[in-house]
Design an enzyme around this catalytic site. Structure first.
Site, PDB file in Angstrom:
ATOM      1  N   ASP A 146       0.848  -1.190   0.000  1.00  0.00           N
ATOM      2  CA  ASP A 146       0.000   0.000   0.000  1.00  0.00           C
ATOM      3  C   ASP A 146       0.884   1.241   0.000  1.00  0.00           C
ATOM      4  O   ASP A 146       2.101   1.152   0.051  1.00  0.00           O
ATOM      5  CB  ASP A 146      -0.947  -0.010   1.200  1.00  0.00           C
ATOM      6  CG  ASP A 146      -0.204  -0.077   2.522  1.00  0.00           C
ATOM      7  OD1 ASP A 146       1.004   0.197   2.546  1.00  0.00           O
ATOM      8  OD2 ASP A 146      -0.838  -0.409   3.535  1.00  0.00           O
ATOM      9  N   SER A 147       0.281   2.404  -0.061  1.00  0.00           N
ATOM     10  CA  SER A 147       1.046   3.649  -0.168  1.00  0.00           C
ATOM     11  C   SER A 147       1.519   4.167   1.180  1.00  0.00           C
ATOM     12  O   SER A 147       2.385   5.034   1.247  1.00  0.00           O
ATOM     13  CB  SER A 147       0.196   4.734  -0.831  1.00  0.00           C
ATOM     14  OG  SER A 147      -0.863   5.125   0.030  1.00  0.00           O
ATOM     15  N   GLY A 148       0.928   3.674   2.270  1.00  0.00           N
ATOM     16  CA  GLY A 148       1.244   4.188   3.598  1.00  0.00           C
ATOM     17  C   GLY A 148       0.337   5.311   4.049  1.00  0.00           C
ATOM     18  O   GLY A 148       0.402   5.738   5.199  1.00  0.00           O
ATOM     19  N   GLY A 149      -0.531   5.778   3.164  1.00  0.00           N
ATOM     20  CA  GLY A 149      -1.415   6.891   3.512  1.00  0.00           C
ATOM     21  C   GLY A 149      -2.387   6.557   4.624  1.00  0.00           C
ATOM     22  O   GLY A 149      -2.658   7.387   5.501  1.00  0.00           O
ATOM     23  N   PHE A 150      -2.913   5.341   4.618  1.00  0.00           N
ATOM     24  CA  PHE A 150      -3.871   4.956   5.655  1.00  0.00           C
ATOM     25  C   PHE A 150      -3.216   4.956   7.029  1.00  0.00           C
ATOM     26  O   PHE A 150      -3.800   5.411   8.015  1.00  0.00           O
ATOM     27  CB  PHE A 150      -4.464   3.576   5.369  1.00  0.00           C
ATOM     28  CG  PHE A 150      -5.354   3.067   6.474  1.00  0.00           C
ATOM     29  CD1 PHE A 150      -6.648   3.540   6.599  1.00  0.00           C
ATOM     30  CD2 PHE A 150      -4.886   2.151   7.401  1.00  0.00           C
ATOM     31  CE1 PHE A 150      -7.472   3.094   7.631  1.00  0.00           C
ATOM     32  CE2 PHE A 150      -5.695   1.698   8.437  1.00  0.00           C
ATOM     33  CZ  PHE A 150      -6.992   2.173   8.542  1.00  0.00           C
TER      34      PHE A 150
ATOM     35  N   ASP B 108      -3.242   8.334  -1.791  1.00  0.00           N
ATOM     36  CA  ASP B 108      -4.577   8.912  -1.928  1.00  0.00           C
ATOM     37  C   ASP B 108      -4.921   9.691  -0.672  1.00  0.00           C
ATOM     38  O   ASP B 108      -4.214   9.607   0.336  1.00  0.00           O
ATOM     39  CB  ASP B 108      -5.627   7.826  -2.200  1.00  0.00           C
ATOM     40  CG  ASP B 108      -5.712   6.817  -1.060  1.00  0.00           C
ATOM     41  OD1 ASP B 108      -4.675   6.567  -0.421  1.00  0.00           O
ATOM     42  OD2 ASP B 108      -6.808   6.273  -0.807  1.00  0.00           O
TER      43      ASP B 108
ATOM     44  N   GLN C  25     -11.823   7.388  -4.342  1.00  0.00           N
ATOM     45  CA  GLN C  25     -12.350   7.895  -3.079  1.00  0.00           C
ATOM     46  C   GLN C  25     -13.737   8.475  -3.353  1.00  0.00           C
ATOM     47  O   GLN C  25     -14.271   8.324  -4.432  1.00  0.00           O
ATOM     48  CB  GLN C  25     -11.395   8.927  -2.479  1.00  0.00           C
ATOM     49  CG  GLN C  25     -10.119   8.334  -1.893  1.00  0.00           C
ATOM     50  CD  GLN C  25     -10.367   7.469  -0.676  1.00  0.00           C
ATOM     51  OE1 GLN C  25     -11.413   7.563  -0.020  1.00  0.00           O
ATOM     52  NE2 GLN C  25      -9.403   6.616  -0.361  1.00  0.00           N
TER      53      GLN C  25
ATOM     54  N   GLY D 162     -11.288   3.958   1.178  1.00  0.00           N
ATOM     55  CA  GLY D 162     -12.142   4.820   1.981  1.00  0.00           C
ATOM     56  C   GLY D 162     -13.437   4.205   2.435  1.00  0.00           C
ATOM     57  O   GLY D 162     -14.387   4.923   2.755  1.00  0.00           O
TER      58      GLY D 162
ATOM     59  N   ASP E 198      -8.110  -7.577   1.143  1.00  0.00           N
ATOM     60  CA  ASP E 198      -7.176  -7.766   2.245  1.00  0.00           C
ATOM     61  C   ASP E 198      -7.836  -7.268   3.514  1.00  0.00           C
ATOM     62  O   ASP E 198      -8.712  -6.396   3.472  1.00  0.00           O
ATOM     63  CB  ASP E 198      -5.870  -6.995   2.014  1.00  0.00           C
ATOM     64  CG  ASP E 198      -6.012  -5.530   2.381  1.00  0.00           C
ATOM     65  OD1 ASP E 198      -5.608  -5.135   3.500  1.00  0.00           O
ATOM     66  OD2 ASP E 198      -6.541  -4.752   1.563  1.00  0.00           O
TER      67      ASP E 198
ATOM     68  N   CYS F  47      -7.117 -27.279   6.625  1.00  0.00           N
ATOM     69  CA  CYS F  47      -5.892 -26.585   7.017  1.00  0.00           C
ATOM     70  C   CYS F  47      -5.009 -27.469   7.904  1.00  0.00           C
ATOM     71  O   CYS F  47      -5.457 -28.459   8.483  1.00  0.00           O
ATOM     72  CB  CYS F  47      -6.208 -25.262   7.726  1.00  0.00           C
ATOM     73  SG  CYS F  47      -6.636 -25.405   9.477  1.00  0.00           S
TER      74      CYS F  47
ATOM     75  N   CYS G 113      -6.389 -27.889  11.552  1.00  0.00           N
ATOM     76  CA  CYS G 113      -7.519 -28.800  11.712  1.00  0.00           C
ATOM     77  C   CYS G 113      -7.128 -30.254  11.465  1.00  0.00           C
ATOM     78  O   CYS G 113      -7.714 -31.173  12.050  1.00  0.00           O
ATOM     79  CB  CYS G 113      -8.657 -28.391  10.775  1.00  0.00           C
ATOM     80  SG  CYS G 113      -9.526 -26.893  11.309  1.00  0.00           S
TER      81      CYS G 113
ATOM     82  N   HIS H 133      -5.288 -21.305  10.622  1.00  0.00           N
ATOM     83  CA  HIS H 133      -6.679 -21.731  10.402  1.00  0.00           C
ATOM     84  C   HIS H 133      -7.547 -20.601   9.857  1.00  0.00           C
ATOM     85  O   HIS H 133      -8.258 -20.772   8.854  1.00  0.00           O
ATOM     86  CB  HIS H 133      -7.307 -22.262  11.688  1.00  0.00           C
ATOM     87  CG  HIS H 133      -8.782 -22.473  11.550  1.00  0.00           C
ATOM     88  ND1 HIS H 133      -9.328 -23.552  10.882  1.00  0.00           N
ATOM     89  CD2 HIS H 133      -9.841 -21.692  11.926  1.00  0.00           C
ATOM     90  CE1 HIS H 133     -10.638 -23.456  10.875  1.00  0.00           C
ATOM     91  NE2 HIS H 133     -10.983 -22.327  11.495  1.00  0.00           N
TER      92      HIS H 133
END
Length: 377
Positions: A93-97, A147, A194, A222, A272, A312, A315, A341
């Site tokens: 990601d861009s790091g903005g969040f 963004d 956005q 967003g 994600d 998995c 399990c 899991h």
């Protein structure tokens, strides 16, 4: 970017199965990308991701890796792939969040974001070009543009400003990236829409981004920042109608199994979220018969697996009683087994959706899934 649509389930609105070809292998969608914030998925290593989760794309975090250990350190040590030992694809990601959510002193300017490190209080400034340079150094397969993210609800004037800045920064990012491609860069670049839950703003954002040129994919940013689930679904459906059908669509940071299945039905390809691993660490595990709280004393003598239908590693090899014990004893091993899991549950969820779309049975798959989600353990 090589992208093909493998199937569309015409009975299920816009649900589709696609294949994305990236430098480190093909990605079949719908896909859930485990979040590897610090170049690792919490509690797991590259062998777990490759052998037990069997996924060939994960997400890493530009903000965190820029602050520690630094993008130049990672570049020197072979980029994200050489550094982590994971040979699948990385989306960064861009790091903005993170600048938005972690820094108490974040300030947005016309040309970028000023923030203080949540680690040591040092001052930093992200511009559209800066965050791409960081991602080039990380050598991720898919890079996100910077963004202007805002929380919801927000005044329309602020939403309009967010769209304006997001478009301008995307334009600067694309121009910069095209010059880098001439020098041999093979990273893929995604734009981010956005506009909050305002239909007019979302349409404007999508149209403006598409008019800028050839991005490799488009994300819906967003959302899951204060709006209702139905508002989220309506926004996804609205914006997807204006995004190119021949490009991947990525819903950022969302969400619950219900969120994902509803978004797939509306034409989203990629997802994600930290929920599977975060919930696992907090004793909440997803199963085909709803969520269970493994810390409950009722599992103390339960020798059955978490989910009889799950394939998995956890399990296949361990019981609810053992996981209950590990959690109660605060053993680190619990975090690994529980995370394997929950992530496998999410990966099986989208794999099942893909198979159902190809067979033209997505609505049946969705109905069966909801029956399980509403069941009581």
């Amino acid at each position: 970017m090589d992208f093909r649509i493998d199937a569309i389930d015409k009975c299920a609105k816009h649900a589709r199965a696609t294949t994305i070809t990236l430098p480190h292998g093909e990605v079949q969608t719908p896909i859930f990308m485990p979040v590897g914030t610090q170049a690792c998925v919490k509690g797991l290593d590259a062998i777990d991701i490759t052998n037990h989760l069997q996924t060939n794309i994960i997400l890493a975090n530009t903000y965190h890796l820029y602050l520690r250990p630094g993008e130049n350190t990672i570049k020197t040590l072979g980029g994200l792939h050489g550094f982590s030992g994971y040979n699948g694809n990385f989306l960064t990601d861009s790091g903005g969040f993170q600048a938005f959510s972690l820094s108490q002193n974040m300030k947005k300017h016309d040309n970028g974001i000023a923030f203080k490190s949540h680690i040591d209080g040092s001052e930093h400034f992200f511009t559209p070009q800066k965050v791409l340079d960081i991602q080039y150094a990380l050598h991720s397969d898919i890079m996100m543009v910077l963004d202007d993210l805002i929380g919801l609800p927000a005044p329309k004037e602020r939403i309009a400003l967010s769209v304006q800045k997001t478009t301008q920064w995307a334009k600067e990012s694309l121009q910069y990236h095209l010059e880098k491609k001439k020098l041999g860069a093979n990273n893929r670049l995604f734009a981010i829409t956005q506009g909050g839950t305002d239909e007019q703003m979302r349409i404007q954002s999508a149209k403006e981004l598409c008019s800028l040129g050839e991005f490799d994919g488009y994300a819906i940013g967003g959302l899951a920042v204060g709006e209702s689930a139905q508002e989220m679904y309506d926004t996804i459906e609205c914006v997807n109608a204006y995004l190119p059908k021949e490009k991947p669509r990525y819903l950022m940071g969302v969400g619950t199994p219900e969120n994902i299945i509803e978004a797939i039905e509306r034409g989203v390809d990629m997802f994600d979220c930290v929920m599977p691993t975060r919930n696992a660490r907090n004793a909440t595990l997803f199963t085909s018969r709803g969520k269970i709280a493994i810390k409950s004393s009722k599992y103390r003598l339960d020798d059955s697996p978490l989910d009889e239908k799950c394939d998995c590693y956890t399990c296949k090899n361990y019981s609810k009683a053992y996981l209950h014990h590990l959690f109660r004893a605060n053993e680190i091993t619990y975090h690994r087994l529980a995370s394997i899991h929950n992530l496998k549950y999410y990966l099986n969820l989208v794999k099942g959706a893909r198979n159902a779309i190809i067979e033209g049975k997505f609505l049946e798959y969705k109905k069966e899934l909801y029956i399980g989600l509403n069941a009581q353990d």
